[in-house]
Design a protein around this motif. Structure first.
Motif, PDB file in Angstrom:
ATOM      1  N   ALA A  78       0.740  -1.206  -0.171  1.00 44.84           N
ATOM      2  CA  ALA A  78      -0.273   0.506   0.216  1.00 44.84           C
ATOM      3  C   ALA A  78       1.397   1.485  -0.026  1.00 44.84           C
ATOM      4  O   ALA A  78       0.638   1.793  -0.650  1.00 44.84           O
ATOM      5  CB  ALA A  78      -0.784   0.141   0.950  1.00 44.84           C
ATOM      6  N   LEU A  83      -0.845   5.068   0.094  1.00 45.46           N
ATOM      7  CA  LEU A  83      -2.101   6.061   1.052  1.00 45.46           C
ATOM      8  C   LEU A  83      -1.270   5.244   2.436  1.00 45.46           C
ATOM      9  O   LEU A  83      -0.391   3.925   2.695  1.00 45.46           O
ATOM     10  CB  LEU A  83      -2.568   3.770   0.357  1.00 45.46           C
ATOM     11  N   THR A  85      -3.495   5.083   5.211  1.00 44.86           N
ATOM     12  CA  THR A  85      -4.171   4.414   6.184  1.00 44.86           C
ATOM     13  C   THR A  85      -4.089   3.338   5.840  1.00 44.86           C
ATOM     14  O   THR A  85      -2.813   2.531   6.080  1.00 44.86           O
ATOM     15  CB  THR A  85      -5.396   4.066   4.662  1.00 44.86           C
ATOM     16  N   THR A  86      -4.301   3.283   7.448  1.00 39.80           N
ATOM     17  CA  THR A  86      -3.385   1.909   7.975  1.00 39.80           C
ATOM     18  C   THR A  86      -5.575   0.409   8.669  1.00 39.80           C
ATOM     19  O   THR A  86      -4.784  -0.285   9.238  1.00 39.80           O
ATOM     20  CB  THR A  86      -3.908   2.433   9.938  1.00 39.80           C
ATOM     21  N   THR A  91      -8.523   1.454   3.453  1.00 44.16           N
ATOM     22  CA  THR A  91      -6.903   1.725   2.827  1.00 44.16           C
ATOM     23  C   THR A  91      -8.378   0.392   0.808  1.00 44.16           C
ATOM     24  O   THR A  91      -7.923   1.721  -0.087  1.00 44.16           O
ATOM     25  CB  THR A  91      -6.165   0.239   2.345  1.00 44.16           C
ATOM     26  N   LYS A  94     -10.450   3.584  -0.006  1.00 46.26           N
ATOM     27  CA  LYS A  94     -10.042   4.766  -0.570  1.00 46.26           C
ATOM     28  C   LYS A  94      -8.811   4.712  -1.760  1.00 46.26           C
ATOM     29  O   LYS A  94      -8.582   5.652  -2.551  1.00 46.26           O
ATOM     30  CB  LYS A  94      -8.824   5.176   0.348  1.00 46.26           C
ATOM     31  N   ASP A  95      -8.394   3.017  -2.054  1.00 49.94           N
ATOM     32  CA  ASP A  95      -7.954   3.389  -3.611  1.00 49.94           C
ATOM     33  C   ASP A  95      -8.980   2.616  -5.264  1.00 49.94           C
ATOM     34  O   ASP A  95      -7.986   3.073  -5.806  1.00 49.94           O
ATOM     35  CB  ASP A  95      -6.878   1.599  -3.768  1.00 49.94           C
ATOM     36  N   ALA A 151      -7.392  -5.169  -0.002  1.00 49.41           N
ATOM     37  CA  ALA A 151      -6.208  -4.488   0.446  1.00 49.41           C
ATOM     38  C   ALA A 151      -6.408  -5.950   1.605  1.00 49.41           C
ATOM     39  O   ALA A 151      -7.331  -5.901   2.762  1.00 49.41           O
ATOM     40  CB  ALA A 151      -6.517  -2.929   1.031  1.00 49.41           C
ATOM     41  N   VAL A 163      -2.134  -3.885  -1.425  1.00 51.19           N
ATOM     42  CA  VAL A 163      -3.204  -3.768  -1.973  1.00 51.19           C
ATOM     43  C   VAL A 163      -3.529  -4.630  -3.510  1.00 51.19           C
ATOM     44  O   VAL A 163      -2.207  -4.885  -4.302  1.00 51.19           O
ATOM     45  CB  VAL A 163      -3.214  -2.131  -2.577  1.00 51.19           C
TER      46      VAL A 163
END
Length: 200
Positions: A78, A83, A85-86, A91, A94-95, A151, A163
């Motif tokens: 990721a 990215l 994000t956790t 993730t 968002k992707d 993800a 990802v």
């Protein structure tokens, strides 16, 4: 294009530094510690930071100098996609829009005119709890497509998110959508890689 460029129906994206295939029938992403299954008739490429499987190369509709593929699935850490994000859910969520744009964006397919979310939810991948989001996108020129962002934590290191981007054209020459599910189900921890404190 660097890592994280599209796969799917979009431009073909091979891992930057390829390595020999480490296991028959699989393309291995060494950094992520996972292997993608290579379906019959597909080409698999293993890499140090990323792996990919593709089928059906053809000249891209918007730029015939570029190579597109009817179907493609690509993995990468990721962090390679910037990215931050956790969680797997954040993730993947968002992707998906970046994945759609890069797979079926302006230059190659004339841009995306609309999209529809087909599915989103938790999924088990390589023994880890992941999350996937799948869209159907309508393009201005060229084929419409299915794109999916998946993800999940690396089997090797739980705090590293991976990802896996998929993209399939929608036409009679492209793979069935069920193949995307088969590849998702077939992702596994790479042989010869192990987590901290365990032996492979």
């Amino acid at each position: 294009r660097g890592p994280g460029a599209p796969g799917g129906g979009g431009e073909s994206q091979a891992p930057e530094q390829q390595v020999p295939q480490t296991e028959d029938g699989y393309a291995t992403d060494l950094a992520s510690g996972i292997s993608l299954p290579v379906p019959d008739g597909w080409t698999g490429k293993s890499g140090i930071a990323g792996a990919g499987v593709t089928t059906g190369e053809y000249a891209c509709p918007g730029d015939t100098a570029q190579e597109c593929v009817r179907g493609g699935v690509f993995s990468m850490p990721a962090k390679a996609l910037k990215l931050d994000t956790t969680t797997a859910k954040a993730t993947a969520t968002k992707d998906i829009s970046a994945n759609a744009t890069e797979s079926y964006g302006e230059k190659i397919y004339g841009g995306i005119t609309s999209h529809q979310e087909l599915k989103s939810g938790p999924v088990s991948v390589a023994g880890e709890q992941g999350y996937l989001v799948r869209w159907k996108v309508v393009t201005k020129s060229g084929d419409d497509g299915y794109v999916q962002s998946l993800a999940f934590p690396s089997p090797r290191s739980k705090d590293t998110l991976i990802v896996v981007r998929s993209g399939f054209d929608i036409n009679t020459k492209a793979p069935e959508l069920s193949v995307m599910d088969d590849i998702t189900k077939g992702i596994k921890a790479a042989s010869g890689t192990s987590g901290p404190g365990t032996t492979a």
